[in-house]
Enzyme design. Structure first.
Site, mmCIF file in Angstrom:
data_model
loop_
_atom_site.group_PDB
_atom_site.id
_atom_site.type_symbol
_atom_site.label_atom_id
_atom_site.label_comp_id
_atom_site.label_asym_id
_atom_site.label_seq_id
_atom_site.Cartn_x
_atom_site.Cartn_y
_atom_site.Cartn_z
ATOM 1 C CG HIS A 17 -0.256 -0.019 2.541
ATOM 2 N ND1 HIS A 17 0.250 1.118 3.130
ATOM 3 C CD2 HIS A 17 -0.002 -1.043 3.400
ATOM 4 C CE1 HIS A 17 0.792 0.799 4.299
ATOM 5 N NE2 HIS A 17 0.659 -0.506 4.482
ATOM 6 C CB CYS A 64 1.287 -3.729 5.450
ATOM 7 S SG CYS A 64 -0.245 -4.612 5.858
#
Length: 351
Positions: A202, A218
């Site tokens: 992301h 992440c």
């Protein structure tokens, strides 16, 4: 998202078609995009740039697609917040391609870098794109293995898990259960969902953290990088997550080089094991080509990594060769003898 993706992709295709093929064949590659080498394992070159009076080391790194840790490792004696106008800054934009198949997305956790090998049409030059990333802290480690991109999202909403809500609460921060799109959303404006439950590639609302171990597992990318990439990476693309703090690669001229990255919180026993593993890998790579490895340099690279590729060619005798009758009875490997002869001063070889 489905409404925007095709429209933007259509505009991108039209823009590329408008560029003459001759120009595309020349040095018109965007930053971080390279043709795959026909020989060897290298892309890019190390650069040196001069800092402006307002530059920080982070600014310079991100301007050239290099994250925080990498630019610091390459410039350990340079001030981060004010290098000073005219200061030379080394930009480590030469990379050994990661081991394994050159397809899909490969993320080297130790390197804090993502490689993307897009599919190409017949007649197009195979290429690779590379981007800096941020990953999980040591207590929120990014997982390893093979996964796939299952979906792509614009303006993602963040649903923090209970473990993160608890961590924030311990710091006195009341984290809501739902964080809507906007400047306070740590996912940024775009996200690619992986088949590993709970993990994403992301964007970020804190670009300075790219190139560091700061996320909750992440993979963070610079906002402009994820925005460009998300429209071109198909759903179903394989993502291979590896952890290779030492990469080995061959130059087109046949020289073995190494590129080393630090491993946080390494114990002396773990460091010894990593050195032994590096020796084994270099020996295996060198044996088929009868290449003489400078193991002392390789050991130094593992102990003091800076992320810049260095040759492993043995440049001098690994031990002192006694003169006299003992020397006459020593049987040296032909490749070793040739290398020792080449490394002697010119006047010595003419005697």
């Amino acid at each position: 998202m489905q409404a925007r993706l095709p429209r933007v992709f259509h505009c991108l295709v039209l823009g590329l078609l408008a560029i003459p093929r001759v120009l595309m064949a020349q040095e018109s590659w965007p930053m971080g995009h390279y043709p795959l080498p026909k020989e060897g394992d290298f892309i890019g070159e190390v650069k040196t740039v001069e800092a402006d009076h307002e530059d920080t080391l982070i600014d310079i790194g991100l301007r050239h697609g290099i994250g925080y840790n990498a630019i610091r490792q390459a410039n350990p004696d340079t001030r981060v917040w004010l290098p000073g106008e005219g200061t030379d800054v080394v930009v480590p934009t030469r990379f050994i391609l990661p081991p394994g198949p050159r397809e899909g997305i490969v993320i080297n956790i130790a390197e804090l870098r993502l490689y993307y090998y897009p599919s190409v049409e017949e007649g197009e030059a195979p290429r690779v794109e590379t981007y800096p990333i941020g990953i999980g802290r040591m207590d929120w480690q990014t997982p390893l293995g093979e996964t796939q991109i299952t979906a792509k999202v614009e303006d993602p909403t963040w649903y923090p898990p209970q473990s993160i809500i608890k961590e924030y609460a311990e710091r006195g921060v009341d984290l809501p259960r739902i964080v809507p799109p906007g400047p306070d959303n740590p996912l940024g404006d775009f996200a690619m969902i992986l088949s590993i439950p709970g993990y994403l590639i992301h964007g970020t609302n804190r670009p300075q953290g790219v190139g560091m171990r700061v996320s909750h597992g992440c993979i963070r990318m610079l906002p402009e990088d994820i925005e460009d990439l998300i429209y071109r990476v198909p759903v179903g693309t394989t993502v291979r997550l590896i952890n290779e703090p030492l990469k080995l690669g061959w130059t087109p001229q046949g020289t073995l080089q190494a590129q080393a990255y630090p491993v946080p919180d390494t114990s002396p026993e773990e460091l010894s094991a990593r050195i032994e593993k590096a020796f084994d890998a270099a020996t295996l790579a060198a044996n088929d080509r009868k290449f003489l490895v400078d193991y002392a340099r390789l050991k130094q690279m593992v102990e003091n990594p800076n992320g810049i590729p260095q040759p492993l060619l043995l440049a001098e005798a690994p031990f002192e060769i006694p003169a006299g009758s003992f020397y006459n009875h020593v049987e040296l490997d032909h490749a070793l003898y040739s290398q020792l002869e080449a490394s002697l001063p010119e006047e010595a070889t003419n005697e």
